[in-house]
Design a protein around this motif. Structure first.
Motif, PDB file in Angstrom:
ATOM      1  N   GLY A   5      -9.259  -6.163   6.284  1.00  0.00           N
ATOM      2  CA  GLY A   5      -9.742  -6.620   4.985  1.00  0.00           C
ATOM      3  C   GLY A   5     -11.253  -6.446   4.964  1.00  0.00           C
ATOM      4  O   GLY A   5     -11.953  -6.982   5.831  1.00  0.00           O
ATOM      5  N   ALA A  30      -7.141  -4.139   2.128  1.00  0.00           N
ATOM      6  CA  ALA A  30      -7.669  -4.955   1.021  1.00  0.00           C
ATOM      7  C   ALA A  30      -9.192  -4.874   1.017  1.00  0.00           C
ATOM      8  O   ALA A  30      -9.818  -4.840   2.087  1.00  0.00           O
ATOM      9  CB  ALA A  30      -7.219  -6.404   1.181  1.00  0.00           C
ATOM     10  N   LYS A  49      -5.626  -3.021  -1.772  1.00  0.00           N
ATOM     11  CA  LYS A  49      -5.561  -4.012  -2.846  1.00  0.00           C
ATOM     12  C   LYS A  49      -6.985  -4.508  -3.139  1.00  0.00           C
ATOM     13  O   LYS A  49      -7.796  -4.628  -2.213  1.00  0.00           O
ATOM     14  CB  LYS A  49      -4.675  -5.163  -2.356  1.00  0.00           C
ATOM     15  CG  LYS A  49      -4.319  -6.153  -3.410  1.00  0.00           C
ATOM     16  CD  LYS A  49      -3.219  -7.058  -2.901  1.00  0.00           C
ATOM     17  CE  LYS A  49      -3.005  -8.196  -3.870  1.00  0.00           C
ATOM     18  NZ  LYS A  49      -2.066  -9.185  -3.367  1.00  0.00           N
ATOM     19  N   TYR A  51      -9.709  -7.389  -4.511  1.00  0.00           N
ATOM     20  CA  TYR A  51     -10.031  -8.787  -4.859  1.00  0.00           C
ATOM     21  C   TYR A  51     -11.448  -8.805  -5.400  1.00  0.00           C
ATOM     22  O   TYR A  51     -12.269  -7.961  -5.021  1.00  0.00           O
ATOM     23  CB  TYR A  51      -9.963  -9.690  -3.623  1.00  0.00           C
ATOM     24  CG  TYR A  51      -8.562  -9.886  -3.098  1.00  0.00           C
ATOM     25  CD1 TYR A  51      -7.788 -10.954  -3.520  1.00  0.00           C
ATOM     26  CD2 TYR A  51      -8.012  -8.989  -2.177  1.00  0.00           C
ATOM     27  CE1 TYR A  51      -6.494 -11.130  -3.048  1.00  0.00           C
ATOM     28  CE2 TYR A  51      -6.729  -9.161  -1.698  1.00  0.00           C
ATOM     29  CZ  TYR A  51      -5.975 -10.232  -2.135  1.00  0.00           C
ATOM     30  OH  TYR A  51      -4.703 -10.410  -1.672  1.00  0.00           O
ATOM     31  N   LEU A  57     -10.025 -12.903  -0.992  1.00  0.00           N
ATOM     32  CA  LEU A  57      -9.360 -12.004  -0.035  1.00  0.00           C
ATOM     33  C   LEU A  57      -8.979 -12.781   1.228  1.00  0.00           C
ATOM     34  O   LEU A  57      -7.842 -12.706   1.707  1.00  0.00           O
ATOM     35  CB  LEU A  57     -10.282 -10.828   0.301  1.00  0.00           C
ATOM     36  CG  LEU A  57      -9.678  -9.693   1.132  1.00  0.00           C
ATOM     37  CD1 LEU A  57     -10.449  -8.388   0.930  1.00  0.00           C
ATOM     38  CD2 LEU A  57      -9.585  -9.984   2.613  1.00  0.00           C
ATOM     39  N   GLU A  61      -4.906 -12.803   1.797  1.00  0.00           N
ATOM     40  CA  GLU A  61      -4.429 -11.578   2.445  1.00  0.00           C
ATOM     41  C   GLU A  61      -4.114 -11.830   3.922  1.00  0.00           C
ATOM     42  O   GLU A  61      -4.884 -12.490   4.618  1.00  0.00           O
ATOM     43  CB  GLU A  61      -5.529 -10.514   2.314  1.00  0.00           C
ATOM     44  CG  GLU A  61      -5.089  -9.107   2.466  1.00  0.00           C
ATOM     45  CD  GLU A  61      -4.116  -8.608   1.400  1.00  0.00           C
ATOM     46  OE1 GLU A  61      -3.293  -7.759   1.748  1.00  0.00           O
ATOM     47  OE2 GLU A  61      -4.184  -9.083   0.241  1.00  0.00           O
TER      48      GLU A  61
END
Ligand SMILES: NC(=O)c1ccc[n+]([C@@H]2O[C@H](COP(=O)([O-])OP(=O)(O)OC[C@H]3O[C@@H](n4cnc5c(N)ncnc54)[C@H](O)[C@@H]3O)[C@@H](O)[C@H]2O)c1
Length: 322
Positions: A5, A30, A49, A51, A57, A61
């Protein structure tokens, strides 16, 4: 596949996303940024994805590691939340804005057992890795004196946060810390240390420091108070008993009484990123993130450029500013 992430999709987030993309078995799943276009640009590299905030996040996530590329004054809160959520966290340098925040993160690390690597990328920069091996190996004797320099045009960033010393710490905390961290890594703590920090026009815009180790003297100079067209420079000259190693715009050179050698290093990764200003070479960033993700794959905590060292570097520079 390791799931990452990535928080903050500005200059540094862009460098990191491109490096992760080049590492096998790793995927940025992410991304988060307040600026939608920045997040979209990086999300499309790996179908990640999106955020809008880092905290969203972190909360929502499930990833193997979190990477924080936010402005410095936002590091501490996000790093703490990240350490409470995942086992391994990468935080850009300087790890925190204040020493107090750094100490808090060390406490959180003791509580959570999270592994933390900090973006003290010079420890992974090929020419500085080569130098460290020369210092430790002793092939040309001991270091007698050394000079490290880092000069840059003034950075700007999201909402001009770099220009505000209350958010970035100025050139001292943001730029000069690279060489201070390397000095501490290579030589440990000096016996005495003198530093002058200039505030001409802008807080902490120029630093000149002299460290006395008894058997050697190390000088460190850093500034970002320079016009836009001034070429970025990272430089070192290290005098050993029997050689001088110099890294400059002209490349890496080793001078001995036998002559001068143009040192050619085999780099693990050679790539440039468009629009990344004057630090477009991804090599060092790739090396540090390859190390970070390799540690993750092996179930180890990263030790090179860990949290405790990074907090020591913040302490040192805060002392200089004071
Ligand atoms: N290692 C290096 O060589 C190096 C070089 C440059 C910068 N840095 C460090 O990297 C960090 C980031 O710097 P940068 O140059 O990328 O800054 P930047 O201004 O380019 O990017 C920061 C991004 O964070 C986003 N953001 C702000 N608040 C947010 C939030 N709450 N949630 C999600 N996104 C948010 C902004 O929209 C922006 O896109 C800083 O700590 C800086 O000191 C390191």
């Amino acid at each position: 596949m390791l799931k990452i992430g990535l928080i903050g999709c500005g200059f540094m987030g862009t460098m990191h996303a491109n490096c992760y993309n080049a590492i096998e078995g790793v995927q940025v799943v992410a991304v988060a940024d307040l600026q939608r276009d920045k997040a979209e640009a990086l999300a499309k590299l790996s179908n990640a994805k999106i955020y809008s905030t880092g905290m969203e996040l972190i909360e929502n996530e499930n990833v193997d590691a979190l990477d924080i590329c936010l402005p410095t004054y936002l590091h501490a809160a996000h790093a703490e939340a990240a350490m409470r959520k995942v086992k391994n966290v990468f935080v850009e340098k300087p790890v925190t804005f204040t020493v107090k925040e750094g100490e808090k993160l060390l406490k959180v690390q003791r509580e959570t057992g999270a592994g933390v690597q900090v973006g003290q990328v010079i420890r992974f920069w090929d020419e500085y890795v080569w130098l460290k091996e020369l210092i430790d190996g002793g092939k040309y004797g001991k270091v007698v004196n050394a000079m490290f320099r880092r000069l840059s045009p003034r950075p700007d960033g999201w909402e001009h946060w770099f220009r505000n010393a209350e958010k970035s710490g100025g050139a001292a905390l943001d730029l000069h810390i690279h060489d201070i961290d390397y000095m501490l890594y290579a030589f440990g703590k000096p016996k005495t240390f003198h530093s002058a920090v200039a505030h001409g026009g802008e807080n902490n815009s120029y630093v000149a420091a002299i460290a006395n180790y008894g058997d050697k003297v190390v000088t460190v100079e850093g500034s970002w108070d320079l016009p836009a067209d001034f070429p970025f420079e990272m430089f070192y000259r290290v005098k050993f008993e029997n050689a001088v190693a110099e890294y400059s715009h002209e490349g890496l050179k080793l001078y001995t009484d036998g002559g001068v050698e143009n040192v050619q290093l085999t780099k693990a990764f050679n790539a440039q990123v468009e629009g990344a200003g004057n630090i477009s070479d991804l090599g060092g960033y790739f090396n540090e993130l390859k190390y970070f993700t390799d540690c993750l794959k092996e179930g180890k905590h990263p030790e090179k450029a860990g949290l405790a060292d990074a907090v020591e570097s913040v302490k040192f520079v805060r002392e200089e500013i004071k």
